[in-house]
Enzyme design. Structure first.
Site, mmCIF file in Angstrom:
data_model
loop_
_atom_site.group_PDB
_atom_site.id
_atom_site.type_symbol
_atom_site.label_atom_id
_atom_site.label_comp_id
_atom_site.label_asym_id
_atom_site.label_seq_id
_atom_site.Cartn_x
_atom_site.Cartn_y
_atom_site.Cartn_z
ATOM 1 N N GLY A 9 0.856 -1.178 0.000
ATOM 2 C CA GLY A 9 0.000 0.000 0.000
ATOM 3 C C GLY A 9 0.893 1.230 0.000
ATOM 4 C CG ASN A 102 -1.802 1.276 11.437
ATOM 5 O OD1 ASN A 102 -0.977 2.032 11.945
ATOM 6 N ND2 ASN A 102 -2.525 1.605 10.379
ATOM 7 C CE LYS A 184 1.665 6.040 14.117
ATOM 8 N NZ LYS A 184 2.005 5.080 13.050
#
Lengths: 303, 303
Positions: A9, A102, A184
């Site tokens: 991506g 993520n 994060k």
């Protein structure tokens, strides 16, 4: 170094392109961009300077790619059940696997399939989007925090960091990957969640009192839950205010989950919400506001 | 009894029509329905039997209405800043004011303007919608819990209850209006909030695990906050499960806040969310999930 990019991506394409540009032998597993990149190469419009890679090693199946020294994993986390199928074919005895995905749970899932001593995690601070096939926009940042799956270890990460640094990217090695992941999350949970839910960019939520306050409260919940995870050093609660100040500079930025929503893709609720919520509950901590946002996001995915 | 209905939405029109049908002298302050009701009267399609009132006392300003023995207040709560202007003209020395509005803070605001000893609150369990001008649909229930602004007092409410009972409506007097208001909030906060936010009816949210669990958690937050308000008797925490079971029977019901959203009206966030949140904080209790839903609703109202 022979590098395989699995999950190309915006993030995978950007880092892969920079690593190829600085002289590595990079191989991309592609889906949407396969034809465009095969015929026209890969173009990166970047705040660091635009460039084009006319010749790119592009593949449609991992079996054709051969073994790699380093695998960059950039898959959307809802594809993690395909780790074995997509990553297995490029992993040899000495292969290092670096997941730049993520949320939580990615290193753990990889460690169940591959050698746990060779698994790294990269926390990427990168603003990038895909354009038309063959084009990536790099809008800001790009720095990387590298850590090992095994808390306290750094030897392997120290070996990999120079490859990114040689590509002109800021790359720092930390002994506590888990702490970097939770830091994060302090950003990802409120901004990905609320932007996707309300379908608005970062600045729209910071400009309203109600959502700015909610963002701060959510950040504090995540910090408290993170600090219950046996981190090597606590995340200070003041980190929330610091992150909000920083985020004011992002303008109308659209976090990845908002882009996933706009483009009709599945949302990364599992890795950004459920895994952290489960980790919190396991440590005896509740994140009621995060639970609420997660339940609402799920509802928008169902029906 | 001479009754003035101020705020003749679905609720005000329904109760006013039933009171007129049973022989009271009812006067309606109208806006949207003024012309239709003036020429064709008021039609009620009701689960209790349809009926039509061919002649209705309709007004466009409260000054024309004259003093009333009883004022039914059915205004949307975001119009509460107009209490003096809209209610003042029909209130005499002996007038009783009964607010049947949503949420918290209505009796308190009336008590600042009018005789606190003559203020009643009615918690209405009514499913009704407006149709075209001059038409009301009564879809279910209709029962009323009456209480006085002054905790523990019941004499005045006992005087008014028979008027509703004579109209065929179940009407019960309670000594603790505050408790009845909080019990209603246990339903109103999750269902109004989540249905409006997700734009789905009651059954859609109960059919998803994520939102059903969230509804229960929100209900428990509201019960705990309610029980910190010096109620005469605690609301049992098991009330949440009971309410969810009851709500399964409501089918695709659309709570008032969802209808407000669909019809582009302002939402009653102040009385259904902010007042309860403020009351909770005053009592040292937080409702984090309710705070989250309130902040998200506010965001959808702004921008």
């Amino acid at each position: 170094m022979r590098i395989a990019v699995i999950g190309a991506g915006a993030l995978g394409l950007f880092y892969g392109a920079r690593l190829q540009k600085s002289g590595n032998d990079v191989h991309f597993l592609l889906r949407r961009d396969f034809e465009a990149i095969g015929s026209n190469g890969l173009t990166v419009y970047s705040v660091d300077g635009d460039f084009r890679l006319p010749k790119v090693n592009a593949y449609q199946t991992p079996e054709e790619m051969g073994k790699a020294d380093l695998v960059l994993v950039g898959l959307k986390t809802f594809a993690n059940h395909r780790y074995q199928e997509l990553i297995g074919p490029v992993v040899g005895e000495e292969t290092i696997i670096l997941t730049m995905q993520n949320g939580l749970g990615n290193e753990e899932a990889l460690a169940e399939l591959f050698d746990a001593r060779r698994i790294l995690g990269g926390v990427a601070f990168l603003r990038s989007n895909r354009g038309v096939p063959g084009v990536v926009y790099h809008l800001g940042e790009g720095r990387l925090i590298l850590g090992e799956y095994r808390q306290g270890e750094t030897a392997l990460a120290e070996q990999i960091a120079p490859i990114f640094q040689a590509a002109g990217l800021e790359c720092r090695v930390v002994p506590d990957l888990k702490r970097a992941r939770w830091e994060k999350l302090v950003w990802n949970i409120p901004f990905n969640g609320l932007c996707a839910l309300l379908q608005r960019p970062v600045d729209a939520l910071l400009n309203l009192d109600s959502t700015r306050d909610l963002i701060l409260e959510i950040m504090r919940e995540v910090i408290s839950a993170g600090n219950a995870q046996c981190l090597m050093k606590d995340i200070p609660i003041s980190f929330a205010e610091k992150l909000v100040s920083f985020s004011l500079g992002l303008g109308p930025y659209r976090p990845s989950m908002l882009i996933d929503r706009i483009e009709g893709r599945q949302l990364e609720i599992e890795s950004i919400f459920h895994k952290p919520l489960q980790a919190a509950v396991r440590a005896g901590v509740r994140m009621p506001r995060v639970e609420t946002v997660a339940a609402l996001l799920e509802a928008t995915e169902n029906g």
